[in-house]
Write a protein that holds these residues in place. Structure first.
Motif, PDB file in Angstrom:
ATOM      1  N   ASP A 176      -9.278  15.775  -4.524  1.00 57.24           N
ATOM      2  CA  ASP A 176      -9.691  16.555  -5.705  1.00 57.24           C
ATOM      3  C   ASP A 176      -8.542  16.766  -6.681  1.00 57.24           C
ATOM      4  OD1 ASP A 176     -12.349  16.725  -4.978  1.00 57.24           O
ATOM      5  OD2 ASP A 176     -12.141  18.689  -4.031  1.00 57.24           O
ATOM      6  N   ARG A 177      -7.588  15.860  -6.692  1.00 56.74           N
ATOM      7  CA  ARG A 177      -6.500  15.872  -7.678  1.00 56.74           C
ATOM      8  C   ARG A 177      -6.915  14.900  -8.783  1.00 56.74           C
ATOM      9  NH1 ARG A 177      -1.765  14.091  -4.048  1.00 56.74           N
ATOM     10  NH2 ARG A 177      -0.818  13.700  -6.064  1.00 56.74           N
ATOM     11  N   ILE A 178      -7.572  15.443  -9.801  1.00 52.26           N
ATOM     12  CA  ILE A 178      -8.168  14.557 -10.807  1.00 52.26           C
ATOM     13  C   ILE A 178      -7.228  14.222 -11.951  1.00 52.26           C
ATOM     14  CG2 ILE A 178     -10.495  15.314 -10.242  1.00 52.26           C
ATOM     15  CD1 ILE A 178     -10.369  16.843 -13.020  1.00 52.26           C
ATOM     16  N   TYR A 179      -6.057  14.818 -11.990  1.00 47.62           N
ATOM     17  CA  TYR A 179      -5.081  14.529 -13.041  1.00 47.62           C
ATOM     18  C   TYR A 179      -3.875  13.809 -12.446  1.00 47.62           C
ATOM     19  CZ  TYR A 179      -7.657  17.804 -15.985  1.00 47.62           C
ATOM     20  OH  TYR A 179      -8.631  18.438 -16.700  1.00 47.62           O
ATOM     21  N   VAL A 180      -3.464  12.720 -13.102  1.00 48.72           N
ATOM     22  CA  VAL A 180      -2.306  11.937 -12.685  1.00 48.72           C
ATOM     23  C   VAL A 180      -1.575  11.512 -13.954  1.00 48.72           C
ATOM     24  CG1 VAL A 180      -1.537   9.865 -11.466  1.00 48.72           C
ATOM     25  CG2 VAL A 180      -3.579  11.062 -10.685  1.00 48.72           C
ATOM     26  N   MET A 210       0.846  -1.183   0.000  1.00 49.97           N
ATOM     27  CA  MET A 210       0.000   0.000   0.000  1.00 49.97           C
ATOM     28  C   MET A 210       0.890   1.245   0.000  1.00 49.97           C
ATOM     29  SD  MET A 210      -3.330   0.636  -0.032  1.00 49.97           S
ATOM     30  CE  MET A 210      -4.197  -0.727   0.664  1.00 49.97           C
ATOM     31  N   GLN A 211       0.570   2.188  -0.842  1.00 51.78           N
ATOM     32  CA  GLN A 211       1.353   3.415  -0.985  1.00 51.78           C
ATOM     33  C   GLN A 211       1.041   4.370   0.168  1.00 51.78           C
ATOM     34  OE1 GLN A 211       3.584   3.707  -3.330  1.00 51.78           O
ATOM     35  NE2 GLN A 211       4.194   5.758  -2.834  1.00 51.78           N
ATOM     36  N   LYS A 212       2.055   4.972   0.786  1.00 53.28           N
ATOM     37  CA  LYS A 212       1.860   5.888   1.909  1.00 53.28           C
ATOM     38  C   LYS A 212       1.223   7.196   1.462  1.00 53.28           C
ATOM     39  CE  LYS A 212       5.547   4.012   4.719  1.00 53.28           C
ATOM     40  NZ  LYS A 212       6.831   4.211   5.346  1.00 53.28           N
ATOM     41  N   GLY A 213       1.764   7.824   0.418  1.00 55.39           N
ATOM     42  CA  GLY A 213       1.228   9.089  -0.064  1.00 55.39           C
ATOM     43  C   GLY A 213       0.950   9.002  -1.543  1.00 55.39           C
ATOM     44  N   ASN A 215      -3.544   4.633  -5.287  1.00 56.29           N
ATOM     45  CA  ASN A 215      -3.023   5.972  -5.559  1.00 56.29           C
ATOM     46  C   ASN A 215      -4.088   6.850  -6.211  1.00 56.29           C
ATOM     47  OD1 ASN A 215      -0.308   7.552  -5.644  1.00 56.29           O
ATOM     48  ND2 ASN A 215      -1.300   7.964  -7.598  1.00 56.29           N
ATOM     49  N   LEU A 216      -4.799   6.296  -7.193  1.00 61.26           N
ATOM     50  CA  LEU A 216      -5.857   7.064  -7.855  1.00 61.26           C
ATOM     51  C   LEU A 216      -6.962   7.440  -6.866  1.00 61.26           C
ATOM     52  CD1 LEU A 216      -6.179   5.197 -11.273  1.00 61.26           C
ATOM     53  CD2 LEU A 216      -5.048   7.380 -10.820  1.00 61.26           C
ATOM     54  N   ALA A 217      -7.307   6.527  -5.967  1.00 59.23           N
ATOM     55  CA  ALA A 217      -8.328   6.819  -4.959  1.00 59.23           C
ATOM     56  C   ALA A 217      -7.867   7.929  -4.021  1.00 59.23           C
ATOM     57  CB  ALA A 217      -8.668   5.555  -4.170  1.00 59.23           C
ATOM     58  N   ALA A 218      -6.597   7.884  -3.618  1.00 64.73           N
ATOM     59  CA  ALA A 218      -6.061   8.926  -2.731  1.00 64.73           C
ATOM     60  C   ALA A 218      -6.069  10.287  -3.418  1.00 64.73           C
ATOM     61  CB  ALA A 218      -4.646   8.559  -2.288  1.00 64.73           C
TER      62      ALA A 218
END
Length: 98
Positions: A31-35, A1-4, A23-26
């Motif tokens: 409200d960070r919709i771009y990755v 599991m990714q911490k941040g 990560n996408l869920a976090a």
């Protein structure tokens, strides 16, 4: 599991479906919709308006910047395509996949 949550999925400590989805869920919760995933921009549907996401004041921050200097945004992709067009003198295309 990714911490941040990371802005680029290639930076995940472990590349797996669970790590990517976590990560996408976090990001979505913040409200960070771009990755990014390398040079590809992933856009998550926020199902709501996010204030300031496309504000006129934000656009100049992405002008003359490399794609990974700032947070992932459609403005970064547009700037990268524009700079590539100027340097290569070739047409550029941005593809949308659903």
């Amino acid at each position: 599991m990714q911490k941040g949550a990371v802005d680029d999925l290639v930076l995940l400590e472990t590349i797996s479906e669970d790590a990517i989805m976590s990560n996408l869920a976090a990001c979505f919760k913040q409200d960070r919709i771009y990755v990014f995933i390398g040079p590809v921009l992933i856009s998550l549907n926020p199902f709501k308006n996010i204030g300031g996401l496309y504000s006129p004041a934000l656009l100049p921050k992405y002008t003359n910047r490399n794609m990974w200097e700032l947070a992932p945004h459609v403005y970064a992709v547009a700037e990268d395509a524009y700079r590539a067009m100027l340097s290569t003198h070739l047409d550029q295309a941005v593809h949308r996949v659903e």
